[in-house]
Design a protein around this motif. Structure first.
Motif, short mmCIF file in Angstrom:
data_model
loop_
_atom_site.label_atom_id
_atom_site.label_comp_id
_atom_site.label_asym_id
_atom_site.label_seq_id
_atom_site.Cartn_x
_atom_site.Cartn_y
_atom_site.Cartn_z
N VAL A 158 -7.70 11.66 4.10
CA VAL A 158 -6.78 10.56 4.37
C VAL A 158 -7.50 9.23 4.13
CG1 VAL A 158 -5.38 11.87 5.98
CG2 VAL A 158 -7.34 10.60 6.85
N LEU A 159 -6.74 8.22 3.72
CA LEU A 159 -7.29 6.95 3.28
C LEU A 159 -6.77 5.80 4.14
CD1 LEU A 159 -6.67 7.52 -0.54
CD2 LEU A 159 -8.81 7.94 0.71
N TYR A 160 -7.69 4.94 4.56
CA TYR A 160 -7.34 3.75 5.33
C TYR A 160 -7.94 2.50 4.68
CZ TYR A 160 -6.36 7.22 8.97
OH TYR A 160 -5.88 8.30 9.68
N ASN A 161 -7.27 1.37 4.89
CA ASN A 161 -7.72 0.07 4.36
C ASN A 161 -7.92 0.14 2.85
OD1 ASN A 161 -8.19 -2.63 4.87
ND2 ASN A 161 -10.38 -2.36 5.21
N LEU A 162 -6.94 0.70 2.18
CA LEU A 162 -7.01 0.94 0.75
C LEU A 162 -7.19 -0.34 -0.06
CD1 LEU A 162 -6.89 3.50 -0.97
CD2 LEU A 162 -4.43 3.14 -1.22
N LYS A 163 -6.70 -1.45 0.47
CA LYS A 163 -6.80 -2.72 -0.24
C LYS A 163 -8.23 -3.19 -0.43
CE LYS A 163 -6.05 -5.45 3.97
NZ LYS A 163 -5.14 -6.42 4.66
N GLN A 164 -9.17 -2.62 0.33
CA GLN A 164 -10.58 -2.98 0.19
C GLN A 164 -11.39 -1.87 -0.47
OE1 GLN A 164 -12.62 -5.11 3.31
NE2 GLN A 164 -10.71 -5.86 4.21
N SER A 165 -10.72 -1.02 -1.24
CA SER A 165 -11.43 0.09 -1.91
C SER A 165 -12.01 -0.31 -3.25
CB SER A 165 -10.48 1.27 -2.09
OG SER A 165 -9.38 0.93 -2.91
N GLY A 166 -11.72 -1.55 -3.71
CA GLY A 166 -12.29 -2.01 -4.97
C GLY A 166 -11.90 -1.14 -6.13
N ASP A 167 -12.91 -0.75 -6.93
CA ASP A 167 -12.66 0.06 -8.12
C ASP A 167 -13.13 1.50 -7.92
OD1 ASP A 167 -11.72 0.26 -10.78
OD2 ASP A 167 -13.77 0.20 -11.54
N LEU A 168 -13.12 1.97 -6.66
CA LEU A 168 -13.63 3.31 -6.37
C LEU A 168 -12.62 4.41 -6.65
CD1 LEU A 168 -15.44 2.64 -2.95
CD2 LEU A 168 -16.48 2.81 -5.22
N LEU A 169 -11.33 4.07 -6.72
CA LEU A 169 -10.29 5.09 -6.76
C LEU A 169 -9.34 4.91 -7.93
CD1 LEU A 169 -9.22 4.94 -3.00
CD2 LEU A 169 -11.00 6.38 -4.00
N ASN A 170 -8.82 6.03 -8.40
CA ASN A 170 -7.67 6.01 -9.31
C ASN A 170 -6.41 6.00 -8.43
OD1 ASN A 170 -8.87 6.20 -11.99
ND2 ASN A 170 -9.55 8.24 -11.37
N LYS A 171 -5.91 4.83 -8.15
CA LYS A 171 -4.86 4.70 -7.14
C LYS A 171 -3.54 5.35 -7.56
CE LYS A 171 -6.76 0.54 -4.96
NZ LYS A 171 -7.99 0.44 -5.71
N GLN A 172 -3.34 5.53 -8.87
CA GLN A 172 -2.08 6.14 -9.31
C GLN A 172 -2.00 7.62 -8.94
OE1 GLN A 172 -4.49 5.05 -11.27
NE2 GLN A 172 -4.91 6.47 -12.96
N ASN A 173 -3.13 8.23 -8.59
CA ASN A 173 -3.14 9.64 -8.24
C ASN A 173 -3.10 9.89 -6.73
OD1 ASN A 173 -3.33 10.39 -10.96
ND2 ASN A 173 -5.55 10.19 -10.94
N ILE A 174 -3.00 8.83 -5.94
CA ILE A 174 -2.96 8.95 -4.48
C ILE A 174 -1.54 9.31 -4.03
CG2 ILE A 174 -3.21 7.67 -2.32
CD1 ILE A 174 -5.40 6.02 -3.73
N LEU A 175 -1.44 10.21 -3.06
CA LEU A 175 -0.16 10.60 -2.49
C LEU A 175 0.20 9.64 -1.35
CD1 LEU A 175 -0.77 14.45 -2.32
CD2 LEU A 175 0.48 13.19 -4.09
#
Length: 218
Positions: A158-175
């Motif tokens: 599970v993911l929290y505070n996603l707005k501060q994840s920078g360039d760590l994630l491919n956000k289009q693949n998050i559920l």
């Protein structure tokens, strides 16, 4: 199983006393387990348990001691060893295409493979130009603060505070959903208990684990 010097009132579905020891029961999902626990004999929590300490009203409570066990049949359980893999058959690495950072991928793979839990929590923080990731195994999530989630070889992250994840994630693949089937949601108001692993992202392959002094305020 978790051993602690006090009980957590937020995680009691019922309790009983065995040889003077308080044993509390908490179900981490919505599945029935009457074949494992006879809930009819459990006492209902009603605000306090005489003779035992509430973790939120106690000083000097240490970090919980946790052990994972596998139920092999109706009469036997075995402790899951540290090197036991709960990943896909053969322990194969499966990339979910959510985590972009190679160092963070390796960390997650190694941790989840060797430390079974109900779910895992990733929280992100940016401070003074640095990127941080805060990670811990948990037995529930907070739907009111949840920003998304994904599965790593069948294990929920599970993911929290996603707005501060920078360039760590491919956000289009998050559920995205505030309800995750068969996982329990409760309010989280203390991000430092149980204390998480706090990581500074150095580059694509290097992470630094922060000491208690370095990371407590994150």
């Amino acid at each position: 199983m978790t051993g602690l010097g006090a009980y957590d009132p937020d995680m009691i579905d019922g309790y009983y006393i065995y040889n003077g020891k308080l044993i509390t029961y908490f179900q981490t999902d919505s599945l029935g387990r009457t074949h494992i626990v006879d809930t009819k004999v459990l006492k209902k929590y009603s605000g306090k348990i005489d003779g035992y300490r509430n973790v939120f009203q106690s000083k000097g409570i240490t970090e919980p001691i946790q052990r994972a066990f596998l139920i092999t049949n109706e009469n036997k359980i075995v402790r899951i060893p540290k090197d036991f893999s709960l990943l896909s058959k053969g322990g194969r690495y499966v990339d979910t295409n959510v985590i972009k950072n190679a160092g963070l991928k390796k960390f997650l793979h190694n941790y989840i493979e060797n430390d079974p839990s109900v779910l895992y929590e990733l929280r992100f923080k940016q401070e003074k130009g640095k990127q941080y990731v805060i990670f811990r195994p948990m037995i529930f999530y907070d739907s009111s603060k949840l920003n998304g989630y994904f599965f790593w070889n069948g294990h929920l992250i599970v993911l929290y505070n996603l707005k501060q994840s920078g360039d760590l994630l491919n956000k289009q693949n998050i559920l995205h959903s505030h309800t995750i089937l068969n996982y329990r949601s409760l309010l989280i108001d203390d991000w430092n208990f149980p204390y998480p692993i706090k990581l500074e992202i150095i580059n694509d392959k290097a992470l630094k684990e922060l000491s208690l002094d370095e990371g407590y305020s994150l």
